[in-house]
Enzyme design. Structure first.
Site, PDB file in Angstrom:
ATOM      1  N   HIS A   1      45.298  46.580  27.816  1.00  0.00           N
ATOM      2  CA  HIS A   1      45.834  46.139  29.102  1.00  0.00           C
ATOM      3  C   HIS A   1      45.373  46.988  30.276  1.00  0.00           C
ATOM      4  O   HIS A   1      45.819  46.784  31.409  1.00  0.00           O
ATOM      5  CB  HIS A   1      47.366  46.152  29.029  1.00  0.00           C
ATOM      6  CG  HIS A   1      48.016  45.139  29.910  1.00  0.00           C
ATOM      7  ND1 HIS A   1      48.922  45.461  30.894  1.00  0.00           N
ATOM      8  CD2 HIS A   1      47.891  43.784  29.948  1.00  0.00           C
ATOM      9  CE1 HIS A   1      49.335  44.372  31.490  1.00  0.00           C
ATOM     10  NE2 HIS A   1      48.729  43.339  30.946  1.00  0.00           N
TER      11      HIS A   1
ATOM     12  N   LYS B   1      43.198  48.375  33.430  1.00  0.00           N
ATOM     13  CA  LYS B   1      42.404  47.759  34.495  1.00  0.00           C
ATOM     14  C   LYS B   1      41.833  48.889  35.343  1.00  0.00           C
ATOM     15  O   LYS B   1      42.435  49.282  36.350  1.00  0.00           O
ATOM     16  CB  LYS B   1      43.255  46.836  35.372  1.00  0.00           C
ATOM     17  CG  LYS B   1      43.914  45.672  34.633  1.00  0.00           C
ATOM     18  CD  LYS B   1      45.400  45.756  34.745  1.00  0.00           C
ATOM     19  CE  LYS B   1      46.063  44.617  33.983  1.00  0.00           C
ATOM     20  NZ  LYS B   1      47.524  44.782  33.912  1.00  0.00           N
TER      21      LYS B   1
ATOM     22  N   ASP C   1      29.712  56.107  38.347  1.00  0.00           N
ATOM     23  CA  ASP C   1      28.907  57.340  38.325  1.00  0.00           C
ATOM     24  C   ASP C   1      29.714  58.577  37.932  1.00  0.00           C
ATOM     25  O   ASP C   1      29.389  59.686  38.360  1.00  0.00           O
ATOM     26  CB  ASP C   1      28.246  57.575  39.687  1.00  0.00           C
ATOM     27  CG  ASP C   1      27.119  56.601  39.965  1.00  0.00           C
ATOM     28  OD1 ASP C   1      26.610  55.996  39.008  1.00  0.00           O
ATOM     29  OD2 ASP C   1      26.741  56.448  41.139  1.00  0.00           O
TER      30      ASP C   1
END
Length: 212
Positions: A151, A153, A158
Protein backbone atom coordinates in the site's frame (compact mmCIF):
# COMPACT_ATOMS: atom_id res chain seq x y z
CA UNK A 1 34.75 64.57 -20.15
CA UNK A 2 36.39 63.18 -17.02
CA UNK A 3 33.10 63.51 -15.15
CA UNK A 4 31.25 61.64 -17.89
CA UNK A 5 33.87 58.89 -17.81
CA UNK A 6 33.55 58.61 -14.04
CA UNK A 7 29.77 58.46 -14.28
CA UNK A 8 29.98 55.78 -16.95
CA UNK A 9 32.37 53.77 -14.79
CA UNK A 10 30.05 54.06 -11.79
CA UNK A 11 27.09 52.96 -13.91
CA UNK A 12 29.05 49.98 -15.20
CA UNK A 13 30.06 49.00 -11.68
CA UNK A 14 26.46 49.30 -10.50
CA UNK A 15 25.29 47.11 -13.37
CA UNK A 16 27.93 44.52 -12.52
CA UNK A 17 26.85 44.59 -8.88
CA UNK A 18 23.21 44.06 -9.84
CA UNK A 19 24.18 41.18 -12.13
CA UNK A 20 26.33 39.60 -9.42
CA UNK A 21 23.48 39.90 -6.92
CA UNK A 22 21.02 38.31 -9.36
CA UNK A 23 23.42 35.43 -9.99
CA UNK A 24 23.96 34.96 -6.26
CA UNK A 25 20.20 34.88 -5.62
CA UNK A 26 19.71 32.38 -8.44
CA UNK A 27 22.48 30.16 -7.08
CA UNK A 28 20.99 30.36 -3.58
CA UNK A 29 17.60 29.35 -4.91
CA UNK A 30 19.09 26.40 -6.78
CA UNK A 31 21.01 25.30 -3.70
CA UNK A 32 17.97 25.37 -1.42
CA UNK A 33 16.60 21.88 -0.75
CA UNK A 34 13.13 21.27 -2.15
CA UNK A 35 10.31 21.63 0.36
CA UNK A 36 6.89 21.46 -1.26
CA UNK A 37 3.41 20.07 -0.67
CA UNK A 38 1.16 19.30 -3.64
CA UNK A 39 -2.57 19.16 -3.02
CA UNK A 40 -5.07 17.39 -5.23
CA UNK A 41 -7.46 17.28 -7.04
CA UNK A 42 -5.55 18.91 -9.86
CA UNK A 43 -7.42 20.46 -12.75
CA UNK A 44 -6.87 18.69 -16.10
CA UNK A 45 -3.82 20.05 -17.87
CA UNK A 46 -1.62 19.35 -20.88
CA UNK A 47 1.91 18.19 -20.05
CA UNK A 48 3.07 17.70 -23.66
CA UNK A 49 5.46 20.64 -23.40
CA UNK A 50 7.07 19.17 -20.28
CA UNK A 51 7.49 15.77 -21.93
CA UNK A 52 8.85 17.30 -25.15
CA UNK A 53 11.39 19.41 -23.26
CA UNK A 54 12.52 16.38 -21.26
CA UNK A 55 12.84 14.28 -24.41
CA UNK A 56 14.67 16.93 -26.43
CA UNK A 57 16.16 19.63 -24.17
CA UNK A 58 16.49 22.92 -25.98
CA UNK A 59 14.33 21.90 -28.93
CA UNK A 60 11.81 24.50 -30.17
CA UNK A 61 8.45 24.19 -28.46
CA UNK A 62 5.74 22.69 -30.66
CA UNK A 63 2.08 23.62 -30.15
CA UNK A 64 -0.12 20.84 -28.84
CA UNK A 65 -3.47 20.36 -30.63
CA UNK A 66 -5.26 18.99 -27.56
CA UNK A 67 -7.91 21.26 -25.95
CA UNK A 68 -6.49 20.99 -22.43
CA UNK A 69 -4.90 24.12 -20.97
CA UNK A 70 -1.25 24.18 -19.99
CA UNK A 71 -0.04 25.86 -16.84
CA UNK A 72 1.19 25.30 -13.31
CA UNK A 73 -0.88 22.62 -11.56
CA UNK A 74 -0.26 19.97 -8.94
CA UNK A 75 0.02 17.37 -11.70
CA UNK A 76 2.46 19.40 -13.79
CA UNK A 77 4.64 20.04 -10.74
CA UNK A 78 4.61 16.32 -9.89
CA UNK A 79 5.66 15.50 -13.46
CA UNK A 80 8.37 18.17 -13.38
CA UNK A 81 9.86 16.68 -10.20
CA UNK A 82 9.86 13.20 -11.75
CA UNK A 83 11.47 14.43 -14.95
CA UNK A 84 14.31 15.98 -12.94
CA UNK A 85 15.73 12.43 -12.49
CA UNK A 86 19.12 11.97 -14.10
CA UNK A 87 20.32 8.64 -12.69
CA UNK A 88 17.57 6.68 -10.92
CA UNK A 89 13.88 6.60 -10.13
CA UNK A 90 12.55 4.13 -7.56
CA UNK A 91 8.76 3.81 -7.38
CA UNK A 92 6.73 2.05 -4.70
CA UNK A 93 3.07 2.40 -5.72
CA UNK A 94 -0.15 0.66 -4.75
CA UNK A 95 -1.95 1.58 -7.98
CA UNK A 96 -0.53 3.09 -11.19
CA UNK A 97 -3.15 3.87 -13.85
CA UNK A 98 -2.40 7.47 -14.92
CA UNK A 99 -1.21 7.42 -18.57
CA UNK A 100 0.46 10.83 -18.29
CA UNK A 101 2.64 9.67 -15.41
CA UNK A 102 3.24 6.40 -17.25
CA UNK A 103 4.57 8.32 -20.25
CA UNK A 104 6.86 10.38 -18.03
CA UNK A 105 8.32 7.23 -16.45
CA UNK A 106 8.84 5.58 -19.85
CA UNK A 107 10.56 8.72 -21.11
CA UNK A 108 13.01 8.58 -18.21
CA UNK A 109 13.70 4.92 -18.96
CA UNK A 110 14.42 5.71 -22.61
CA UNK A 111 16.70 8.52 -21.48
CA UNK A 112 18.85 6.02 -19.58
CA UNK A 113 17.52 6.59 -16.06
CA UNK A 114 17.41 3.36 -14.06
CA UNK A 115 13.75 2.85 -13.14
CA UNK A 116 12.56 0.24 -10.64
CA UNK A 117 8.94 -0.24 -9.66
CA UNK A 118 7.34 -2.12 -6.77
CA UNK A 119 3.57 -2.52 -6.90
CA UNK A 120 0.63 -4.51 -5.55
CA UNK A 121 -0.15 -7.81 -7.27
CA UNK A 122 -3.93 -7.46 -6.94
CA UNK A 123 -4.08 -3.95 -8.38
CA UNK A 124 -1.49 -4.23 -11.15
CA UNK A 125 -4.02 -6.00 -13.37
CA UNK A 126 -6.76 -3.39 -13.08
CA UNK A 127 -8.26 -1.98 -16.27
CA UNK A 128 -6.07 0.95 -17.34
CA UNK A 129 -3.06 -0.12 -15.29
CA UNK A 130 0.24 1.15 -16.65
CA UNK A 131 2.23 -1.79 -15.28
CA UNK A 132 2.01 -3.89 -18.45
CA UNK A 133 3.12 -0.96 -20.61
CA UNK A 134 6.08 -0.29 -18.32
CA UNK A 135 7.14 -3.93 -18.31
CA UNK A 136 6.94 -4.14 -22.09
CA UNK A 137 9.12 -1.03 -22.27
CA UNK A 138 11.80 -2.92 -20.34
CA UNK A 139 11.29 -1.38 -16.91
CA UNK A 140 11.95 -3.64 -13.93
CA UNK A 141 8.76 -4.41 -11.99
CA UNK A 142 8.30 -6.50 -8.85
CA UNK A 143 5.15 -7.23 -6.85
CA UNK A 144 4.09 -8.82 -3.60
CA UNK A 145 3.16 -12.47 -3.13
CA UNK A 146 1.02 -12.35 -0.01
CA UNK A 147 -2.54 -11.49 0.97
CA UNK A 148 -1.87 -8.02 2.38
CA UNK A 149 -1.73 -4.95 0.16
CA UNK A 150 1.53 -3.33 -0.93
CA UNK A 151 0.00 0.00 0.00
CA UNK A 152 2.98 2.36 -0.16
CA UNK A 153 2.84 5.44 -2.40
CA UNK A 154 6.27 6.99 -2.76
CA UNK A 155 8.96 7.78 -5.29
CA UNK A 156 12.67 8.51 -4.87
CA UNK A 157 14.45 10.62 -7.47
CA UNK A 158 18.24 10.18 -7.79
CA UNK A 159 18.41 9.07 -4.13
CA UNK A 160 18.06 12.74 -3.17
CA UNK A 161 14.37 13.68 -3.46
CA UNK A 162 11.40 11.95 -1.84
CA UNK A 163 7.81 12.23 -3.06
CA UNK A 164 5.30 10.61 -0.71
CA UNK A 165 1.73 11.03 0.46
CA UNK A 166 -1.79 9.71 0.05
CA UNK A 167 -1.94 9.94 -3.75
CA UNK A 168 -2.43 6.82 -5.84
CA UNK A 169 -1.11 7.39 -9.36
CA UNK A 170 -4.53 7.15 -10.98
CA UNK A 171 -6.44 9.68 -13.06
CA UNK A 172 -9.37 9.54 -10.64
CA UNK A 173 -7.17 10.29 -7.64
CA UNK A 174 -5.42 13.13 -9.45
CA UNK A 175 -8.53 14.80 -10.85
CA UNK A 176 -11.18 13.94 -8.26
CA UNK A 177 -9.84 12.99 -4.83
CA UNK A 178 -8.59 15.11 -1.95
CA UNK A 179 -4.97 13.93 -1.84
CA UNK A 180 -1.51 15.17 -0.99
CA UNK A 181 2.10 14.62 -1.99
CA UNK A 182 5.01 15.85 0.11
CA UNK A 183 8.20 16.60 -1.87
CA UNK A 184 11.40 16.95 0.15
CA UNK A 185 15.14 16.85 -0.29
CA UNK A 186 16.17 15.66 3.16
CA UNK A 187 18.91 13.05 3.48
CA UNK A 188 17.46 11.41 6.59
CA UNK A 189 13.97 10.96 5.15
CA UNK A 190 15.30 9.87 1.78
CA UNK A 191 17.54 7.25 3.40
CA UNK A 192 14.68 5.83 5.47
CA UNK A 193 12.48 5.39 2.40
CA UNK A 194 15.38 4.15 0.26
CA UNK A 195 16.15 1.49 2.86
CA UNK A 196 12.50 0.45 2.87
CA UNK A 197 12.46 0.27 -0.91
CA UNK A 198 15.60 -1.87 -1.04
CA UNK A 199 14.19 -4.21 1.61
CA UNK A 200 10.93 -4.68 -0.31
CA UNK A 201 12.74 -4.95 -3.63
CA UNK A 202 14.77 -7.86 -2.34
CA UNK A 203 11.79 -9.47 -0.58
CA UNK A 204 9.83 -9.38 -3.85
CA UNK A 205 12.68 -10.81 -5.88
CA UNK A 206 11.11 -13.70 -7.86
CA UNK A 207 14.10 -15.86 -6.93
CA UNK A 208 12.89 -15.68 -3.31
CA UNK A 209 9.27 -16.68 -3.96
CA UNK A 210 8.06 -19.85 -2.28
CA UNK A 211 5.02 -21.61 -3.70
CA UNK A 212 3.14 -24.38 -1.88
Amino acid sequence: RAMRAAATARAAMAALAVTALALAVAAWRRARPVREVLFFPSRPCCIEALLAEAAEPGAPARPCPCPLPSGDTALSRLVRHLLSARRSLDLCLFSFCCPQLGRAVQLLHRRGVRVRLVTDAQYMGLHGSQIGHLRRAGIQVRHDQHSGYMHHKFAIVDRRMLLTGSLNWTTQAIQTNRENVLVVEDADYVKAFQDEFERIWEEYNPANYRFF
